[in-house]
Write an enzyme that holds these catalytic residues in place. Structure first.
Site, mmCIF file in Angstrom:
data_model
loop_
_atom_site.group_PDB
_atom_site.id
_atom_site.type_symbol
_atom_site.label_atom_id
_atom_site.label_comp_id
_atom_site.label_asym_id
_atom_site.label_seq_id
_atom_site.Cartn_x
_atom_site.Cartn_y
_atom_site.Cartn_z
ATOM 1 N N SER A 130 0.837 -1.199 0.000
ATOM 2 C CA SER A 130 0.000 0.000 0.000
ATOM 3 C C SER A 130 0.870 1.247 0.000
ATOM 4 C CB SER A 130 -0.856 -0.019 1.264
ATOM 5 O OG SER A 130 -1.448 1.235 1.473
ATOM 6 N N TYR A 153 -2.032 -1.116 10.799
ATOM 7 C CA TYR A 153 -2.249 -1.665 9.450
ATOM 8 C C TYR A 153 -1.041 -1.356 8.557
ATOM 9 C CZ TYR A 153 -3.765 -1.782 4.588
ATOM 10 O OH TYR A 153 -3.821 -2.014 3.230
ATOM 11 N N LYS A 157 2.023 -3.822 6.625
ATOM 12 C CA LYS A 157 2.451 -3.807 5.217
ATOM 13 C C LYS A 157 3.966 -3.595 5.138
ATOM 14 C CE LYS A 157 -1.470 -4.577 3.297
ATOM 15 N NZ LYS A 157 -1.719 -5.860 2.629
HETATM 16 P P1 NAD Z 1 -10.980 -7.292 0.913
HETATM 17 O O1 NAD Z 1 -11.209 -7.311 2.371
HETATM 18 O O2 NAD Z 1 -12.133 -7.070 0.021
HETATM 19 O O3 NAD Z 1 -10.240 -8.641 0.462
HETATM 20 C C1 NAD Z 1 -9.364 -9.355 1.311
HETATM 21 C C2 NAD Z 1 -9.811 -10.808 1.306
HETATM 22 O O4 NAD Z 1 -8.935 -11.566 2.148
HETATM 23 C C3 NAD Z 1 -11.237 -10.992 1.871
HETATM 24 O O5 NAD Z 1 -11.981 -11.788 0.956
HETATM 25 C C4 NAD Z 1 -11.029 -11.724 3.198
HETATM 26 O O6 NAD Z 1 -12.097 -12.607 3.494
HETATM 27 C C5 NAD Z 1 -9.714 -12.447 2.942
HETATM 28 N N1 NAD Z 1 -8.900 -12.744 4.131
HETATM 29 C C6 NAD Z 1 -8.544 -11.915 5.141
HETATM 30 N N2 NAD Z 1 -7.761 -12.566 6.006
HETATM 31 C C7 NAD Z 1 -7.617 -13.830 5.549
HETATM 32 C C8 NAD Z 1 -6.904 -14.977 6.005
HETATM 33 N N3 NAD Z 1 -6.202 -14.974 7.140
HETATM 34 N N4 NAD Z 1 -6.959 -16.115 5.268
HETATM 35 C C9 NAD Z 1 -7.691 -16.162 4.115
HETATM 36 N N5 NAD Z 1 -8.372 -15.110 3.645
HETATM 37 C C10 NAD Z 1 -8.329 -13.955 4.343
HETATM 38 O O7 NAD Z 1 -9.834 -6.193 0.648
HETATM 39 P P2 NAD Z 1 -9.281 -5.607 -0.713
HETATM 40 O O8 NAD Z 1 -9.656 -4.177 -0.772
HETATM 41 O O9 NAD Z 1 -9.602 -6.501 -1.823
HETATM 42 O O10 NAD Z 1 -7.717 -5.658 -0.404
HETATM 43 C C11 NAD Z 1 -6.900 -6.726 -0.822
HETATM 44 C C12 NAD Z 1 -5.467 -6.477 -0.343
HETATM 45 O O11 NAD Z 1 -5.022 -5.228 -0.855
HETATM 46 C C13 NAD Z 1 -5.346 -6.390 1.177
HETATM 47 O O12 NAD Z 1 -4.131 -7.026 1.552
HETATM 48 C C14 NAD Z 1 -5.278 -4.900 1.442
HETATM 49 O O13 NAD Z 1 -4.550 -4.603 2.610
HETATM 50 C C15 NAD Z 1 -4.523 -4.417 0.206
HETATM 51 N N6 NAD Z 1 -4.799 -2.999 -0.087
HETATM 52 C C16 NAD Z 1 -6.096 -2.588 -0.268
HETATM 53 C C17 NAD Z 1 -6.345 -1.247 -0.518
HETATM 54 C C18 NAD Z 1 -7.769 -0.760 -0.696
HETATM 55 O O14 NAD Z 1 -7.993 0.441 -0.652
HETATM 56 N N7 NAD Z 1 -8.742 -1.615 -0.931
HETATM 57 C C19 NAD Z 1 -5.294 -0.321 -0.591
HETATM 58 C C20 NAD Z 1 -3.979 -0.777 -0.428
HETATM 59 C C21 NAD Z 1 -3.751 -2.130 -0.176
HETATM 60 C C1 UD1 Z 2 -7.160 5.342 3.525
HETATM 61 C C2 UD1 Z 2 -6.176 4.719 4.482
HETATM 62 C C3 UD1 Z 2 -5.061 4.033 3.710
HETATM 63 C C4 UD1 Z 2 -5.643 3.030 2.720
HETATM 64 C C5 UD1 Z 2 -6.612 3.783 1.806
HETATM 65 C C6 UD1 Z 2 -7.269 2.930 0.767
HETATM 66 C C7 UD1 Z 2 -6.235 6.218 6.440
HETATM 67 C C8 UD1 Z 2 -5.488 7.217 7.251
HETATM 68 N N1 UD1 Z 2 -5.612 5.765 5.337
HETATM 69 O O1 UD1 Z 2 -6.483 6.309 2.763
HETATM 70 O O2 UD1 Z 2 -4.191 3.359 4.586
HETATM 71 O O3 UD1 Z 2 -4.603 2.432 1.961
HETATM 72 O O4 UD1 Z 2 -7.641 4.368 2.617
HETATM 73 O O5 UD1 Z 2 -8.127 2.006 1.371
HETATM 74 O O6 UD1 Z 2 -7.341 5.816 6.767
HETATM 75 N N2 UD1 Z 2 -12.674 11.798 2.982
HETATM 76 C C9 UD1 Z 2 -13.689 12.679 3.329
HETATM 77 N N3 UD1 Z 2 -14.848 12.167 3.858
HETATM 78 C C10 UD1 Z 2 -15.046 10.824 4.039
HETATM 79 C C11 UD1 Z 2 -13.997 9.922 3.673
HETATM 80 C C12 UD1 Z 2 -12.823 10.452 3.161
HETATM 81 O O7 UD1 Z 2 -13.551 13.887 3.181
HETATM 82 O O8 UD1 Z 2 -16.101 10.423 4.537
HETATM 83 C C13 UD1 Z 2 -11.432 12.325 2.379
HETATM 84 C C14 UD1 Z 2 -10.183 12.033 3.183
HETATM 85 O O9 UD1 Z 2 -9.935 13.053 4.119
HETATM 86 C C15 UD1 Z 2 -9.130 11.961 2.069
HETATM 87 C C16 UD1 Z 2 -9.892 11.410 0.864
HETATM 88 O O10 UD1 Z 2 -11.270 11.668 1.150
HETATM 89 O O11 UD1 Z 2 -8.674 13.252 1.746
HETATM 90 C C17 UD1 Z 2 -9.708 9.907 0.671
HETATM 91 O O12 UD1 Z 2 -9.982 9.226 1.886
HETATM 92 P P1 UD1 Z 2 -10.038 7.623 1.985
HETATM 93 O O13 UD1 Z 2 -10.905 7.094 0.910
HETATM 94 O O14 UD1 Z 2 -10.374 7.283 3.392
HETATM 95 O O15 UD1 Z 2 -8.568 7.163 1.623
HETATM 96 P P2 UD1 Z 2 -7.149 7.612 2.275
HETATM 97 O O16 UD1 Z 2 -7.338 8.494 3.441
HETATM 98 O O17 UD1 Z 2 -6.285 8.112 1.169
#
Ligand code: NAD
Ligand code: UD1
Length: 325
Positions: A130, A153, A157
């Site tokens: 991330s 979190y 990572k």
């Molecule tokens: P998500 O929660 O939709 O998907 C994660 C999946 O992993 C889920 O289906 C959950 O059931 C499964 N899971 C969790 N722990 C497990 C375990 N111990 N064994 C087996 N399955 C398990 O999340 P996502 O948004 O698809 O994210 C996927 C990956 O990307 C995660 O590692 C997350 O940290 C990373 N990531 C997500 C974002 C985002 O904004 N969505 C941003 C940066 C990184």
């Molecule tokens: C958050 C997580 C980050 C994660 C990412 C994607 C934090 C501090 N960081 O990032 O670790 O990788 O999500 O899942 O939580 N905002 C509003 N109103 C809302 C929600 C968000 O104004 O109700 C604004 C926030 O202040 C920010 C932007 O929207 O400026 C994006 O927010 P968000 O979607 O939560 O993502 P990040 O903060 O970038």
């Protein structure tokens, strides 16, 4: 040969399964996909949806990646060639309330997976990292910058990245792409799969979407006094299908990577909260009521990627890449 996708029924995982089936097949590399997921944040319903979109089935195994015996059995049963590792918990706020859950699930889960992979001599991995690992560096963020984390979190990572770099240094047979995602948003154009967070969403886009359909009354905009185009926070929003295609490219280019390479997956463009709200309003023709409230603790003004490395490594060149330091 099989491709193991951990967390494959989740948001990014399910879109990636679809793109692998569609794109990889069209480029001549058919994968038998095995998904392992403990369903802690997803449902098996998505498997039917994937089949509807791709006309192909995947193998699903309900298991926890922290369970060494279950993972070992899986590797004994299937001829796994490479792994894409999505499984993990991802809620920043919850990670401060339940840090042990996060360190156990994310870090121990990854170590367990890596031990089993090593035992079975499977040394190709794409990992979900991330942009949170960049801490408060100034954007555009590039892969040579220092890393740090401000919540459990983010720490998980970062710890996993360190483990992957150390592992790759210890044994040059490993090829690892450590993909640093910026802000994934959106859904597959079929409307069959997407993001469906439980409870009240923390992230901007799902919140805006729920205001648009009338499920939530109004958006709270966290601060309008940042040094940005309109005072609201700026982020690099990447469509989840583009992100998923980035995984296909990473998989296809793993043999160019000796060791472990961190790669940003972002667009390289920043968009403010109000720009998002106004664009959403214009396209959906729905009102998005909002109110400005104080800044959210821990938020940064501006976060966006330098996406040059992804372009160079995943899109353009034949260049080979070696371990990050
Ligand atoms: P998500 O929660 O939709 O998907 C994660 C999946 O992993 C889920 O289906 C959950 O059931 C499964 N899971 C969790 N722990 C497990 C375990 N111990 N064994 C087996 N399955 C398990 O999340 P996502 O948004 O698809 O994210 C996927 C990956 O990307 C995660 O590692 C997350 O940290 C990373 N990531 C997500 C974002 C985002 O904004 N969505 C941003 C940066 C990184
Ligand atoms: C958050 C997580 C980050 C994660 C990412 C994607 C934090 C501090 N960081 O990032 O670790 O990788 O999500 O899942 O939580 N905002 C509003 N109103 C809302 C929600 C968000 O104004 O109700 C604004 C926030 O202040 C920010 C932007 O929207 O400026 C994006 O927010 P968000 O979607 O939560 O993502 P990040 O903060 O970038």
């Amino acid at each position: 040969m099989s491709l193991l996708i951990t967390g494959g029924t989740g948001y990014i995982g399910s879109h990636t399964v679809v793109e692998i089936q569609m794109l990889a097949a069209s480029e001549g590399k058919e994968w038998d996909i095995v998904i392992v997921d403990d369903l802690s944040n997803s449902s098996t319903k998505v498997l039917d949806r994937i089949k509807q979109i791709t006309s192909k089935s995947v193998t699903f195994i309900k298991a926890d990646v922290c369970d060494y015996d279950a993972m070992n059995t899986l590797f004994e049963q299937y001829d796994i060639e490479a792994v894409i590792h999505f499984a993990g918990h991802k809620a920043v706020g919850e990670s401060s309330e339940k840090p042990l859950n996060y360190y156990h699930n994310n870090v121990s889960g990854t170590v367990t997976l890596l031990r089993v992979m090593e035992l079975h001599k499977v040394k190709k991995l794409v990992f979900s990292s991330s942009a949170t690992v960049y801490g408060d560096n100034i954007s555009p963020l590039n892969e040579t910058m220092s890393t740090s984390a401000t919540n459990p979190y983010g720490q998980t990572k970062l710890m996993i990245e360190h483990i992957l770099f150390d592992l790759a240094k210890s044994d040059s047979d490993w090829s690892i792409a450590c993909l640093r995602y910026f802000n994934p948003i959106g859904a597959h154009h079929s409307g069959l799969i997407g993001e469906n967070p439980n409870g009240i969403p923390n992230n901007l886009l799902p919140y805006v979407a729920q205001v648009a359909v009338g499920r939530l009354a109004q958006l709270q905009v966290f601060g309008d006094d940042y040094d940005t185009v309109d005072g609201t926070g700026v982020r690099d929003y990447i469509h989840v299908v583009d992100l998923a295609q980035g995984h296909v490219k990473a998989l296809q280019n793993l043999d160019k990577i000796t060791g472990c390479k961190a790669i940003n997956l972002g667009t390289g463009n920043g968009t403010s909260v109000l720009e998002i709200v106004n664009t959403f309003k214009e396209i959906s023709q729905q009102d998005i009521p909002y109110k400005i409230v104080p800044r959210r603790l821990g938020d940064l003004a501006t976060v966006y990627a330098n996406a040059d490395l992804a372009n160079e490594l995943l899109v353009e060149s034949n260049k080979k890449f070696t371990n990050d330091d």
